[in-house]
Design a protein around this motif. Structure first.
Motif, PDB file in Angstrom:
ATOM      1  N   LEU A  91      69.058  42.641  38.945  1.00 16.39           N
ATOM      2  CA  LEU A  91      69.376  42.751  40.339  1.00 16.39           C
ATOM      3  C   LEU A  91      68.757  43.612  41.707  1.00 16.39           C
ATOM      4  CD1 LEU A  91      71.385  39.132  41.234  1.00 16.39           C
ATOM      5  CD2 LEU A  91      68.483  39.189  40.806  1.00 16.39           C
ATOM      6  N   ALA A  92      69.225  45.272  40.936  1.00 19.96           N
ATOM      7  CA  ALA A  92      69.432  45.917  41.514  1.00 19.96           C
ATOM      8  C   ALA A  92      68.054  46.528  41.519  1.00 19.96           C
ATOM      9  CB  ALA A  92      70.573  47.286  40.640  1.00 19.96           C
ATOM     10  N   GLU A  93      67.554  46.283  40.866  1.00 20.50           N
ATOM     11  CA  GLU A  93      65.903  46.363  40.875  1.00 20.50           C
ATOM     12  C   GLU A  93      64.736  45.687  41.501  1.00 20.50           C
ATOM     13  OE1 GLU A  93      65.290  48.125  37.201  1.00 20.50           O
ATOM     14  OE2 GLU A  93      66.663  49.874  37.891  1.00 20.50           O
ATOM     15  N   TRP A  94      64.968  44.282  41.458  1.00 22.34           N
ATOM     16  CA  TRP A  94      64.666  43.324  40.884  1.00 22.34           C
ATOM     17  C   TRP A  94      64.131  42.668  42.378  1.00 22.34           C
ATOM     18  CZ3 TRP A  94      64.338  38.263  43.004  1.00 22.34           C
ATOM     19  CH2 TRP A  94      63.591  37.437  42.264  1.00 22.34           C
ATOM     20  N   GLN A  95      62.434  42.549  43.060  1.00 20.13           N
ATOM     21  CA  GLN A  95      62.353  41.838  44.397  1.00 20.13           C
ATOM     22  C   GLN A  95      61.306  40.817  44.894  1.00 20.13           C
ATOM     23  OE1 GLN A  95      62.464  44.031  47.008  1.00 20.13           O
ATOM     24  NE2 GLN A  95      62.824  45.699  45.802  1.00 20.13           N
ATOM     25  N   GLU A 118      73.477  45.092  49.204  1.00 20.63           N
ATOM     26  CA  GLU A 118      72.085  45.696  49.424  1.00 20.63           C
ATOM     27  C   GLU A 118      71.006  44.398  48.832  1.00 20.63           C
ATOM     28  OE1 GLU A 118      68.969  48.228  46.544  1.00 20.63           O
ATOM     29  OE2 GLU A 118      70.501  49.508  47.513  1.00 20.63           O
ATOM     30  N   ILE A 119      71.720  43.781  47.938  1.00 20.43           N
ATOM     31  CA  ILE A 119      70.918  42.389  46.562  1.00 20.43           C
ATOM     32  C   ILE A 119      71.095  41.364  47.638  1.00 20.43           C
ATOM     33  CG2 ILE A 119      71.023  41.098  45.007  1.00 20.43           C
ATOM     34  CD1 ILE A 119      72.555  43.587  43.049  1.00 20.43           C
ATOM     35  N   ALA A 123      68.045  39.341  50.084  1.00 23.71           N
ATOM     36  CA  ALA A 123      68.761  37.947  49.422  1.00 23.71           C
ATOM     37  C   ALA A 123      67.687  37.135  50.743  1.00 23.71           C
ATOM     38  CB  ALA A 123      69.634  37.569  48.780  1.00 23.71           C
ATOM     39  N   ALA A 124      68.753  37.863  51.596  1.00 20.89           N
ATOM     40  CA  ALA A 124      68.089  37.081  52.657  1.00 20.89           C
ATOM     41  C   ALA A 124      66.861  37.313  53.493  1.00 20.89           C
ATOM     42  CB  ALA A 124      69.107  37.988  54.031  1.00 20.89           C
ATOM     43  N   THR A 125      65.783  38.756  53.044  1.00 19.47           N
ATOM     44  CA  THR A 125      64.473  38.397  53.085  1.00 19.47           C
ATOM     45  C   THR A 125      63.397  37.330  52.685  1.00 19.47           C
ATOM     46  OG1 THR A 125      64.106  40.450  51.730  1.00 19.47           O
ATOM     47  CG2 THR A 125      64.840  41.387  53.598  1.00 19.47           C
ATOM     48  N   ALA A 126      64.324  36.773  51.403  1.00 23.58           N
ATOM     49  CA  ALA A 126      63.150  36.002  50.863  1.00 23.58           C
ATOM     50  C   ALA A 126      63.818  34.268  51.107  1.00 23.58           C
ATOM     51  CB  ALA A 126      64.101  35.807  49.684  1.00 23.58           C
ATOM     52  N   VAL A 127      64.348  34.243  52.397  1.00 20.87           N
ATOM     53  CA  VAL A 127      64.655  32.956  52.992  1.00 20.87           C
ATOM     54  C   VAL A 127      63.119  32.635  54.055  1.00 20.87           C
ATOM     55  CG1 VAL A 127      66.340  31.305  54.530  1.00 20.87           C
ATOM     56  CG2 VAL A 127      66.925  33.557  52.815  1.00 20.87           C
ATOM     57  N   MET A 163      81.103  39.466  55.054  1.00 20.14           N
ATOM     58  CA  MET A 163      79.645  38.528  53.930  1.00 20.14           C
ATOM     59  C   MET A 163      78.708  38.946  55.795  1.00 20.14           C
ATOM     60  SD  MET A 163      80.262  36.440  51.167  1.00 20.14           S
ATOM     61  CE  MET A 163      81.215  34.708  52.022  1.00 20.14           C
ATOM     62  N   LEU A 164      79.165  38.429  55.979  1.00 28.61           N
ATOM     63  CA  LEU A 164      78.799  37.839  56.728  1.00 28.61           C
ATOM     64  C   LEU A 164      77.699  39.891  57.878  1.00 28.61           C
ATOM     65  CD1 LEU A 164      76.616  36.628  59.048  1.00 28.61           C
ATOM     66  CD2 LEU A 164      78.017  36.375  61.175  1.00 28.61           C
ATOM     67  N   GLU A 165      79.099  40.444  58.601  1.00 23.67           N
ATOM     68  CA  GLU A 165      78.507  41.361  58.515  1.00 23.67           C
ATOM     69  C   GLU A 165      78.305  42.343  58.120  1.00 23.67           C
ATOM     70  OE1 GLU A 165      81.043  45.368  60.571  1.00 23.67           O
ATOM     71  OE2 GLU A 165      81.987  43.878  59.809  1.00 23.67           O
ATOM     72  N   ALA A 166      78.022  42.045  56.618  1.00 26.39           N
ATOM     73  CA  ALA A 166      77.003  43.015  55.768  1.00 26.39           C
ATOM     74  C   ALA A 166      75.711  43.279  55.561  1.00 26.39           C
ATOM     75  CB  ALA A 166      78.039  43.302  54.492  1.00 26.39           C
ATOM     76  N   LEU A 167      75.632  41.500  55.810  1.00 26.67           N
ATOM     77  CA  LEU A 167      74.231  41.059  55.806  1.00 26.67           C
ATOM     78  C   LEU A 167      73.457  41.675  56.966  1.00 26.67           C
ATOM     79  CD1 LEU A 167      74.745  37.247  55.159  1.00 26.67           C
ATOM     80  CD2 LEU A 167      73.412  39.239  53.795  1.00 26.67           C
ATOM     81  N   ARG A 168      73.437  42.420  58.064  1.00 26.33           N
ATOM     82  CA  ARG A 168      73.108  42.760  59.449  1.00 26.33           C
ATOM     83  C   ARG A 168      71.450  42.699  59.427  1.00 26.33           C
ATOM     84  NH1 ARG A 168      72.582  48.894  55.992  1.00 26.33           N
ATOM     85  NH2 ARG A 168      74.748  49.424  56.072  1.00 26.33           N
ATOM     86  N   LEU A 169      72.200  40.728  59.993  1.00 28.90           N
ATOM     87  CA  LEU A 169      71.450  40.515  60.244  1.00 28.90           C
ATOM     88  C   LEU A 169      70.880  40.040  62.030  1.00 28.90           C
ATOM     89  CD1 LEU A 169      72.188  36.928  58.215  1.00 28.90           C
ATOM     90  CD2 LEU A 169      70.076  38.421  57.644  1.00 28.90           C
ATOM     91  N   GLU A 170      69.878  40.061  62.144  1.00 26.26           N
ATOM     92  CA  GLU A 170      69.356  39.542  63.654  1.00 26.26           C
ATOM     93  C   GLU A 170      70.002  37.979  64.322  1.00 26.26           C
ATOM     94  OE1 GLU A 170      68.347  41.567  66.000  1.00 26.26           O
ATOM     95  OE2 GLU A 170      67.726  43.123  64.432  1.00 26.26           O
ATOM     96  N   PRO A 171      71.159  37.925  64.785  1.00 25.59           N
ATOM     97  CA  PRO A 171      71.494  37.198  64.965  1.00 25.59           C
ATOM     98  C   PRO A 171      70.694  35.847  66.177  1.00 25.59           C
ATOM     99  CG  PRO A 171      72.731  38.878  66.117  1.00 25.59           C
ATOM    100  CD  PRO A 171      71.784  39.902  66.142  1.00 25.59           C
ATOM    101  N   ALA A 172      69.797  36.659  66.823  1.00 24.09           N
ATOM    102  CA  ALA A 172      68.572  34.770  67.187  1.00 24.09           C
ATOM    103  C   ALA A 172      68.061  34.887  66.042  1.00 24.09           C
ATOM    104  CB  ALA A 172      67.854  36.189  68.320  1.00 24.09           C
ATOM    105  N   GLU A 173      67.724  35.765  65.058  1.00 24.91           N
ATOM    106  CA  GLU A 173      66.708  34.471  63.770  1.00 24.91           C
ATOM    107  C   GLU A 173      67.546  34.260  62.791  1.00 24.91           C
ATOM    108  OE1 GLU A 173      65.248  38.107  61.723  1.00 24.91           O
ATOM    109  OE2 GLU A 173      64.250  38.348  63.157  1.00 24.91           O
TER     110      GLU A 173
END
Length: 210
Positions: A91-95, A118-119, A123-127, A163-173
């Motif tokens: 998972l360190a390399e898998w996309q 990072e993993i 993962a969040a980008t794959a939702v 965990m939520l902070e580490a994801l660095r998500l855009e809250p509006a999304e």
């Protein structure tokens, strides 16, 4: 070249044989039960307990783990009609090749180097739009654990907020559906009963507004 992480986990599963119960993790069953099935990505699937439960409940699952021996145990338990693609990958390399209606990672911890944050950000980008992201982690150690990590063996046990902070998500999304420490019962190897806390984070990707 085989990575240190790949060697560690493959040796662990090969030497110990079946390691886990084969049952679905309680948090995933609780959070996903009743959700209309679609496509699911199970990251760090281990022996496939979550992937098998999802498939039994109508999901089309891609299950990824670094250890071929773990994947083999899961694949052997697959039933006719279960739609599961088993993938051996680091998972360190898998996309992720596409987006999924559910992306889940349960207890993605490691004593060897693992770029966990990072993993999980990947993962969040794959939702998919209106899809779900479920991350479950240990928030403590079981009552019988006497192991003290050796030098260099550091396992981070982040809180749901961390965990939520580490994801660095855009809250509006995103909409947070669950962000909690959840206690569950555990049984020690000697049969004694206890409890342990899990960090549970469940989010929905908001549909894009045109």
């Amino acid at each position: 070249m085989t990575s240190e992480a790949a060697q560690y986990w493959e040796n662990r599963y090969r030497e110990r044989g079946r390691t886990w119960s084969g049952r679905v993790n309680a948090a995933l069953e609780r959070e996903v039960n009743g959700v209309a099935p679609g496509s699911a990505l199970d990251l760090g699937c281990g022996e496939g307990g979550d992937a098998l439960w999802l498939a039994h409940n109508g999901w089309s699952v891609t299950a990824v783990d670094i250890a071929p021996s773990a994947i083999a145990i899961g694949a052997a338990a697959q039933q006719p009609g279960d739609d599961i693609e088993w993938v051996v990958a680091d998972l360190a390399e898998w996309q992720p090749p596409r987006r999924y209606d559910l992306v889940t990672a349960s207890f993605l911890h490691s004593y060897v180097e693992l770029p966990r944050e990072e993993i999980l950000r990947r993962a969040a980008t794959a939702v998919a739009s209106d899809g779900l992201l479920l991350i479950v982690g240990h928030a403590g150690v079981p009552h019988w654990a006497a192991h003290t990590p050796h030098e260099g063996e550091v396992v981070e046990l982040p809180s749901p907020d961390e965990m939520l902070e580490a994801l660095r998500l855009e809250p509006a999304e995103w909409t947070v559906l669950t962000k909690a420490l959840v206690e569950r019962p555990v049984t020690a190897p000697d049969g004694s009963a206890g409890t342990i806390d899990d960090s549970v984070l469940m989010l929905r990707r908001n549909p894009a507004v045109s």
